[in-house]
Write an enzyme that holds these catalytic residues in place. Structure first.
Site, short mmCIF file in Angstrom:
data_model
loop_
_atom_site.label_atom_id
_atom_site.label_comp_id
_atom_site.label_asym_id
_atom_site.label_seq_id
_atom_site.Cartn_x
_atom_site.Cartn_y
_atom_site.Cartn_z
N CYS A 125 46.56 32.99 33.52
CA CYS A 125 45.71 33.96 32.84
C CYS A 125 46.56 34.93 32.02
O CYS A 125 46.28 35.20 30.84
CB CYS A 125 44.86 34.70 33.88
SG CYS A 125 43.64 35.80 33.16
N CYS A 126 47.64 35.46 32.62
CA CYS A 126 48.53 36.36 31.89
C CYS A 126 49.19 35.63 30.72
O CYS A 126 49.43 36.24 29.66
CB CYS A 126 49.62 36.92 32.81
SG CYS A 126 49.11 38.35 33.78
N CYS A 208 44.53 45.20 33.61
CA CYS A 208 43.18 44.63 33.51
C CYS A 208 42.34 44.99 34.74
O CYS A 208 42.88 45.12 35.85
CB CYS A 208 43.27 43.11 33.42
SG CYS A 208 44.20 42.51 32.00
N CYS A 211 42.69 43.02 38.09
CA CYS A 211 44.02 43.03 38.73
C CYS A 211 44.56 44.44 38.97
O CYS A 211 45.76 44.62 39.16
CB CYS A 211 45.00 42.23 37.89
SG CYS A 211 44.48 40.52 37.65
N CYS A 234 53.51 40.74 34.90
CA CYS A 234 52.64 39.88 34.11
C CYS A 234 53.41 38.76 33.43
O CYS A 234 52.81 37.81 32.93
CB CYS A 234 51.89 40.71 33.07
SG CYS A 234 52.96 41.63 31.97
S1 SF4 Z 1 46.47 41.09 34.48
FE1 SF4 Z 1 44.93 39.79 35.52
S2 SF4 Z 1 43.13 39.66 34.18
FE2 SF4 Z 1 44.87 40.51 32.98
S3 SF4 Z 1 45.72 38.76 31.93
FE3 SF4 Z 1 46.89 38.99 33.84
S4 SF4 Z 1 45.81 37.76 35.42
FE4 SF4 Z 1 44.45 37.97 33.62
#
Ligand code: SF4
Length: 242
Positions: A125-126, A208, A211, A234
């Site tokens: 996701c990051c 985010c 998280c 991240c």
């Molecule tokens: S901090 Fe969490 S929601 Fe944001 S990009 Fe990374 S995994 Fe995704």
């Protein structure tokens, strides 16, 4: 200080070892002035709009009023963060503040990769929502600025003012390496800077929504991030690809 442009391919690890860090900004102002003098329009500040970011924006705007500031907009930030960006834009109207979007919308990510990917695979996701967009941003730059401080975590203790950034094949300029969390807040208060209102509600580090959590005041400026996993970064400041 040297007027030589340090690049990824021609990196000098000893360039700033003799810098005087006893001034009120612990060397930050001098490093920022050097960086914008040397790199001009070829340096970008990737700002998360955290507490350190408010200081860097204030210092950068004093040496280059129209500096390029990029916020990696994952589309998952708190409304308070977007509100802060608007307030900063109003205070520093000449700064070139851009919100960089990922190539996938949240809906596309859910359809093409997985729903709520941050739960299943936060590294991926990051990668999609932060790392890839920053790669695109930095592809046209020689150097970038980051608000890393040495005391933030063990993995950040070896950070220098100027770093060879293997992750993005760039030069990473980190003016705040000697600042403590108390230094950060003393400067914000002394200069009446804007800051994210969530800091007043026990969010020391704000990313985010999925998280980030409030904490019970343990003094760790990175506490509250990815609390249900072993993840601590991240990936923007590590060399490994997820
Ligand atoms: S901090 Fe969490 S929601 Fe944001 S990009 Fe990374 S995994 Fe995704």
């Amino acid at each position: 200080m040297s007027e030589t442009k340090i690049t990824y391919d021609d990196f000098n690890p000893h360039a700033f070892e003799t810098l005087d860090v006893t001034d009120e900004t612990k060397g930050a102002r001098e490093v920022i002035k050097w960086a914008y003098d040397v790199y001009g329009d070829s340096i970008i500040y990737s700002c998360s709009f955290g507490a350190e970011g408010m200081i860097l924006i204030d210092l950068i705007s004093s040496v280059k009023k129209d500096a390029e500031i990029v916020f990696l907009d994952t589309n998952l930030h708190f409304q308070e963060t977007y509100d802060l960006i608007d307030r900063v834009k109003a205070r520093y109207p000449e700064l070139n503040i851009k919100l960089k979007q990922p190539s996938l919308t949240l809906e596309e990510q859910a359809d093409q990769v997985a729903p709520a990917l941050w739960k299943q695979d936060p590294n991926q996701c990051c990668y999609i929502r932060k790392i890839k967009p920053l790669e695109e941003v930095l592809s046209g730059a020689t150097a970038w600025v980051s608000g890393l401080r040495r005391e933030q975590s063990p993995s950040r203790q070896a950070t220098n003012f100027i770093n060879k950034d293997e992750r993005f094949k760039s030069v990473k300029v980190c003016p705040l390496i000697h600042w403590t969390w108390d230094d950060v807040w003393a400067y914000i208060k002394a200069h009446d800077l804007h800051y994210n209102e969530l800091h007043d509600f026990n969010f020391p580090s704000i990313g985010c929504i999925p998280c980030t959590e409030a904490v019970s005041g343990n003094g760790d400026s990175r506490a509250g991030r990815w609390t249900n996993s072993t993840k601590t970064e991240c990936g923007l400041h590590t060399t490994n690809k997820p």
